[in-house]
Design a protein around this motif. Structure first.
Motif, PDB file in Angstrom:
ATOM      1  N   PHE A   1      44.730  -3.610  37.229  1.00 36.47           N
ATOM      2  CA  PHE A   1      43.851  -5.089  37.382  1.00 36.47           C
ATOM      3  C   PHE A   1      42.673  -4.840  36.664  1.00 36.47           C
ATOM      4  N   THR A   2      42.165  -3.573  37.025  1.00 33.15           N
ATOM      5  CA  THR A   2      40.712  -2.945  36.717  1.00 33.15           C
ATOM      6  C   THR A   2      40.284  -3.281  35.149  1.00 33.15           C
ATOM      7  N   PHE A   3      41.365  -3.182  34.171  1.00 35.84           N
ATOM      8  CA  PHE A   3      41.281  -3.266  32.949  1.00 35.84           C
ATOM      9  C   PHE A   3      40.969  -4.560  32.608  1.00 35.84           C
ATOM     10  N   PHE A   4      41.305  -5.710  33.271  1.00 37.64           N
ATOM     11  CA  PHE A   4      41.216  -7.155  32.865  1.00 37.64           C
ATOM     12  C   PHE A   4      40.241  -7.918  33.676  1.00 37.64           C
ATOM     13  N   ALA A   5      38.934  -7.235  34.022  1.00 33.34           N
ATOM     14  CA  ALA A   5      38.028  -7.906  34.780  1.00 33.34           C
ATOM     15  C   ALA A   5      37.432  -9.209  33.927  1.00 33.34           C
ATOM     16  N   ASP A   6      37.281  -8.878  32.600  1.00 30.82           N
ATOM     17  CA  ASP A   6      36.731 -10.260  31.883  1.00 30.82           C
ATOM     18  C   ASP A   6      37.897 -11.383  31.407  1.00 30.82           C
ATOM     19  N   TRP A   7      39.137 -11.151  32.012  1.00 25.73           N
ATOM     20  CA  TRP A   7      40.309 -11.942  31.370  1.00 25.73           C
ATOM     21  C   TRP A   7      40.216 -13.077  32.402  1.00 25.73           C
TER      22      TRP A   7
END
Ligand SMILES: C[S@@+](CC[C@H](N)C(=O)[O-])C[C@H]1O[C@@H](n2cnc3c(N)ncnc32)[C@H](O)[C@@H]1O
Length: 205
Positions: A166-172
């Motif tokens: 989940f940390t790779f999608f903070a701006d989604w």
């Protein structure tokens, strides 16, 4: 022919190791981004093609790759049997490069083959390859201290930390996020997996 994983052997026969029924996530993706012939879909680690073929049957323009030659051979065979055409080819999640954008990108049961040193670059690539308002679906196996390593775990597979995906999608914009534990009887031995899943939308302001 690549023999980095056991799949080359598992996909050898005429029958489909994973069957031919699509994963239930496909219909979720369809409702979030309804099909049309100008909408492009990418399946990363397509196996023997059950999900990619289903998406092509809905009317998307589908590309799909997998490391396993026998998987791609079976994917193309299933496409021919179902009367759809897709762009399926052998490639590696660690090194692939694509200079195009997609409306839907998904990867199920495969991201555990991404080497640690390639994680950052992979998610940057995904961001670049997703069209504005496009959808990404990813799931990963995660480690839990109370679960044993599955009996058919490959030497190339790597468990992720819970929540790490989940940390790779903070701006989604998150459409669904969850962590579940489920039973699996593959290989004839009952065992358990823990899986983190995210479905998210690329929002361009
Ligand atoms: C658990 S299977 C899932 C297949 C398919 N997504 C499905 O749900 O039926 C994992 C897949 O990852 C593929 N794979 C393993 N290492 C890979 C790599 N480095 N690059 C691309 N695919 C890989 C295997 O060949 C296998 O088809």
């Amino acid at each position: 022919m690549s023999i980095r994983t056991n799949y080359e052997k598992w996909y050898e026969g005429d029958e489909y190791y994973w069957g031919t029924e699509p994963g239930s996530f496909c219909d979720e993706l369809i409702s979030l981004c309804p099909p049309s012939s100008d909408k492009k879909v990418l399946d990363i680690g397509c196996g023997e093609g059950k999900d990619a073929i289903y998406m092509a049957q809905q009317g998307y323009d589908v590309s799909a790759f997998d490391l396993t030659d026998n998987g791609i051979r079976k994917t193309l065979r299933l496409a021919a049997e179902k009367g759809v055409s897709i762009n399926a080819y052998v490639d590696d999640i660690n090194t692939f490069s694509l200079d195009e954008q997609f409306d839907i990108i998904y990867s199920t049961g495969t991201v555990q083959y991404l080497f640690d040193e390639n994680k950052e670059a992979f998610f940057k690539k995904l961001e670049k390859m997703t069209k504005p308002d496009g959808i990404v679906f990813i799931n990963v196996f995660v480690e839990k201290s109370f679960l044993e390593l599955p009996p058919d775990w490959d030497k190339e597979e790597k468990m992720w930390k819970p929540g790490e995906l989940f940390t790779f999608f903070a701006d989604w914009k998150v459409e669904r996020i969850d962590e579940v534990i489920f039973e699996d009887n593959s290989g004839g031995v009952l065992h358990y997996h823990c899986m983190d899943t995210i479905i998210c939308r690329k929002v361009v302001s």
